[in-house]
Design a protein around this motif. Structure first.
Motif, PDB file in Angstrom:
ATOM      1  N   SER A 122       0.461   5.590  -0.433  1.00 53.74           N
ATOM      2  CA  SER A 122      -0.391   6.774  -0.604  1.00 53.74           C
ATOM      3  C   SER A 122       0.225   7.648  -1.683  1.00 53.74           C
ATOM      4  O   SER A 122       1.429   7.902  -1.674  1.00 53.74           O
ATOM      5  CB  SER A 122      -0.488   7.572   0.702  1.00 53.74           C
ATOM      6  OG  SER A 122      -1.165   6.807   1.662  1.00 53.74           O
ATOM      7  N   ALA A 127      -1.063  -1.181  -4.238  1.00 57.44           N
ATOM      8  CA  ALA A 127      -2.395  -0.636  -3.976  1.00 57.44           C
ATOM      9  C   ALA A 127      -2.208   0.849  -3.708  1.00 57.44           C
ATOM     10  O   ALA A 127      -1.734   1.254  -2.640  1.00 57.44           O
ATOM     11  CB  ALA A 127      -3.032  -1.337  -2.787  1.00 57.44           C
ATOM     12  N   ASP A 179      -3.345   4.517  -2.878  1.00 56.69           N
ATOM     13  CA  ASP A 179      -4.411   5.300  -2.250  1.00 56.69           C
ATOM     14  C   ASP A 179      -4.308   6.704  -2.829  1.00 56.69           C
ATOM     15  O   ASP A 179      -3.423   7.476  -2.465  1.00 56.69           O
ATOM     16  CB  ASP A 179      -4.231   5.312  -0.727  1.00 56.69           C
ATOM     17  CG  ASP A 179      -5.327   6.109  -0.029  1.00 56.69           C
ATOM     18  OD1 ASP A 179      -6.203   6.661  -0.723  1.00 56.69           O
ATOM     19  OD2 ASP A 179      -5.295   6.194   1.211  1.00 56.69           O
ATOM     20  N   LYS A 210      -9.274   6.973  -2.830  1.00 61.50           N
ATOM     21  CA  LYS A 210      -9.715   5.890  -3.713  1.00 61.50           C
ATOM     22  C   LYS A 210      -8.539   4.946  -3.960  1.00 61.50           C
ATOM     23  O   LYS A 210      -7.427   5.389  -4.215  1.00 61.50           O
ATOM     24  CB  LYS A 210     -10.209   6.486  -5.049  1.00 61.50           C
ATOM     25  CG  LYS A 210     -10.755   5.456  -6.012  1.00 61.50           C
ATOM     26  CD  LYS A 210     -11.205   6.126  -7.303  1.00 61.50           C
ATOM     27  CE  LYS A 210     -11.659   5.080  -8.307  1.00 61.50           C
ATOM     28  NZ  LYS A 210     -11.921   5.635  -9.624  1.00 61.50           N
ATOM     29  N   THR A 211      -8.767   3.630  -3.867  1.00 62.89           N
ATOM     30  CA  THR A 211      -7.690   2.661  -4.055  1.00 62.89           C
ATOM     31  C   THR A 211      -7.693   2.108  -5.478  1.00 62.89           C
ATOM     32  O   THR A 211      -8.725   1.685  -5.985  1.00 62.89           O
ATOM     33  CB  THR A 211      -7.826   1.494  -3.050  1.00 62.89           C
ATOM     34  OG1 THR A 211      -7.792   2.020  -1.724  1.00 62.89           O
ATOM     35  CG2 THR A 211      -6.691   0.500  -3.208  1.00 62.89           C
ATOM     36  N   LYS A 232       0.844  -1.203   0.000  1.00 62.90           N
ATOM     37  CA  LYS A 232       0.000   0.000   0.000  1.00 62.90           C
ATOM     38  C   LYS A 232       0.876   1.248   0.000  1.00 62.90           C
ATOM     39  O   LYS A 232       1.795   1.373   0.802  1.00 62.90           O
ATOM     40  CB  LYS A 232      -0.910  -0.011   1.223  1.00 62.90           C
ATOM     41  CG  LYS A 232      -1.955  -1.104   1.182  1.00 62.90           C
ATOM     42  CD  LYS A 232      -2.833  -1.073   2.421  1.00 62.90           C
ATOM     43  CE  LYS A 232      -4.009  -2.005   2.361  1.00 62.90           C
ATOM     44  NZ  LYS A 232      -3.783  -3.313   1.858  1.00 62.90           N
TER      45      LYS A 232
END
Length: 197
Positions: free
Chosen positions: A7, A61, A63, A67-68, A5
């Motif tokens: 951002s 993933a 962010d 919204k992913t 993940k």
């Protein structure tokens, strides 16, 4: 393969000056594209992205403003001297979607005795895999192979759900005989004259 993940923020400034400003903040400019959508220009955290890219064909993933989106790296540009990330192109993917990627070919085992050389004709094997289950690499045994032996793409056991994206008869690895040292020119010429006499 697990997801990493990260951002990311959309960016509206473009060009070399904007890219330099982004890099000074330990961030990396990037572009997310795919599925016929307009490219999305992003700013990504440099350290997080660097760590994620240590894994080949990593699934990221993103962010983006809450919204992913799932993406895989398609093109990574690094500074040729210092190695830091300059820019990254990310390909938008969806769960269940199949994508074409290159996976590394690792070898194990020893060649037959005799000073043979192993040539990697393909350093990476083109395959098609489900976007959320991309293998990092394949391992191939070269135990006991001698000069003239080769391993074709069809000889490699692929992980479940992965198929070749290259001709089955494509040579991936081949074993070569080590080249004998050439005799000095003077000795070779003398040998030729003796043969003629």
């Amino acid at each position: 393969m697990s997801e990493v993940k990260i951002s990311a923020a959309t960016r509206t400034e473009f060009g070399k000056g904007a890219a330099r400003r982004i890099r000074r903040e330990d961030k990396v400019p990037g572009v997310l594209y795919g599925h016929g959508s307009d490219p999305v220009h992003l700013t990504l955290p440099g350290h997080d992205l660097q760590m994620a890219l240590r894994t080949a064909n990593v699934l990221i993933a993103l962010d983006i403003d809450g919204k992913t989106e799932l993406a895989i790296p398609k093109s990574v540009q690094r500074d040729p001297l210092k190695g830091f990330l300059e820019h990254v192109d990310l390909l938008l993917v969806k769960r269940g979607e199949r994508v074409n990627v290159d996976i590394y070919v690792h070898t194990e085992g020893e060649l037959a005795p005799g000073g043979f050389l192993l040539e990697h004709v393909l350093n990476a094997l083109p395959v098609e895999a489900e976007a959320t289950h991309i293998p990092e690499s394949v391992t191939v045994s070269v135990e006991g192979l001698a000069a003239g032996d080769s391993i074709l793409a069809k000889d490699i056991t692929l992980p479940k759900g992965t198929t070749l994206a290259v001709e089955e008869d494509a040579v991936v690895l081949q074993v070569l005989a080590a080249q004998a040292e050439e005799a000095p020119e003077g000795e070779e010429a003398a040998g030729d004259e003796a043969a003629e006499a």
